[in-house]
Write a protein that holds these residues in place. Sequence first.
Motif, short mmCIF file in Angstrom:
data_model
loop_
_atom_site.label_atom_id
_atom_site.label_comp_id
_atom_site.label_asym_id
_atom_site.label_seq_id
_atom_site.Cartn_x
_atom_site.Cartn_y
_atom_site.Cartn_z
N ILE A 1 0.83 -1.20 0.00
CA ILE A 1 0.00 0.00 0.00
C ILE A 1 0.87 1.26 0.00
O ILE A 1 0.65 2.20 -0.77
N ARG A 2 1.90 1.26 0.86
CA ARG A 2 2.79 2.43 0.91
C ARG A 2 3.51 2.61 -0.42
O ARG A 2 3.64 3.74 -0.91
N THR A 3 3.95 1.51 -1.01
CA THR A 3 4.64 1.59 -2.30
C THR A 3 3.69 2.08 -3.38
O THR A 3 4.05 2.91 -4.22
N GLY A 4 2.45 1.57 -3.36
CA GLY A 4 1.47 2.01 -4.34
C GLY A 4 1.19 3.50 -4.24
O GLY A 4 1.09 4.20 -5.25
N ARG A 5 1.07 3.98 -3.00
CA ARG A 5 0.83 5.41 -2.79
C ARG A 5 2.02 6.24 -3.29
O ARG A 5 1.85 7.31 -3.88
N SER A 6 3.23 5.75 -3.04
CA SER A 6 4.42 6.47 -3.47
C SER A 6 4.50 6.53 -4.99
O SER A 6 4.82 7.57 -5.57
N LEU A 7 4.18 5.40 -5.65
CA LEU A 7 4.18 5.39 -7.11
C LEU A 7 3.10 6.31 -7.67
O LEU A 7 3.34 7.04 -8.64
#
Length: 234
Positions: free
Chosen positions: A24-30
């Motif tokens: 989720i954190r990675t998706g938000r960052s992308l």
Amino acid sequence: AFGEMTRLTNPLIGGIGSIVSDQIRTGRSLLSSFQNAAVMGREFAMIGRIADAPVSVTDRIARIRAPFLSAKEHLESISRSMEAVDTLVLPQSIATAVEMMRQRLPYATALFERFSHILSPLPMMLGEERPMRYLVLLQNDSESRPTGGFIGSVAVVDVRHGRITQSFVPAGGSYELQGSLQTNIQSPLPMQHVNARWEFQDANWSPDFPTSAKKLLWFWDESGGPTVDGVIAM
């Protein structure tokens, strides 16, 4: 039995939760990176339209300042977001693309930083407020010198509103100043083996360009050259 099951499954559930949280954190960052990239694209489109506008060069530079600085801020946001991306939770193809982007971002950031430093003084340098005159050194890089090459030819160039209004190239090149220099200056020790007298054509002795430029201006002034606002080497 229930307690034993809980003891065994809790770490598994916690691990899955951690993986999902990382995703989720990675998706938000992308997503944040994509959003900032979209804004950068819009700002560059605006800069492109300004570049084609029928106005003076200095007016164009003044107009691109706001969208350029905005694009710079969004590039910095992209850099921060990409650093927060965990490539371990991404498919290999996307992870590879992210790593390539991370490698390129410092170079892009450095270019933006360098251009932002000259963006403010550039209109003044190009004669927005008043005509500017420059001593242009045409260096021959086949003859090595500390600032890039031997100064075989020079030009005096006048600039106004980003356009060259007139230029003058002495027929004798840099040697034309030899007869005008009234002061006898001893050349730096290593140069004395070639020429004991220090003259304009050898004044770019320091690899630090501002230092050489000041020395060149001194020789230029002492030889009776017209007053100039700066030195440019090519």
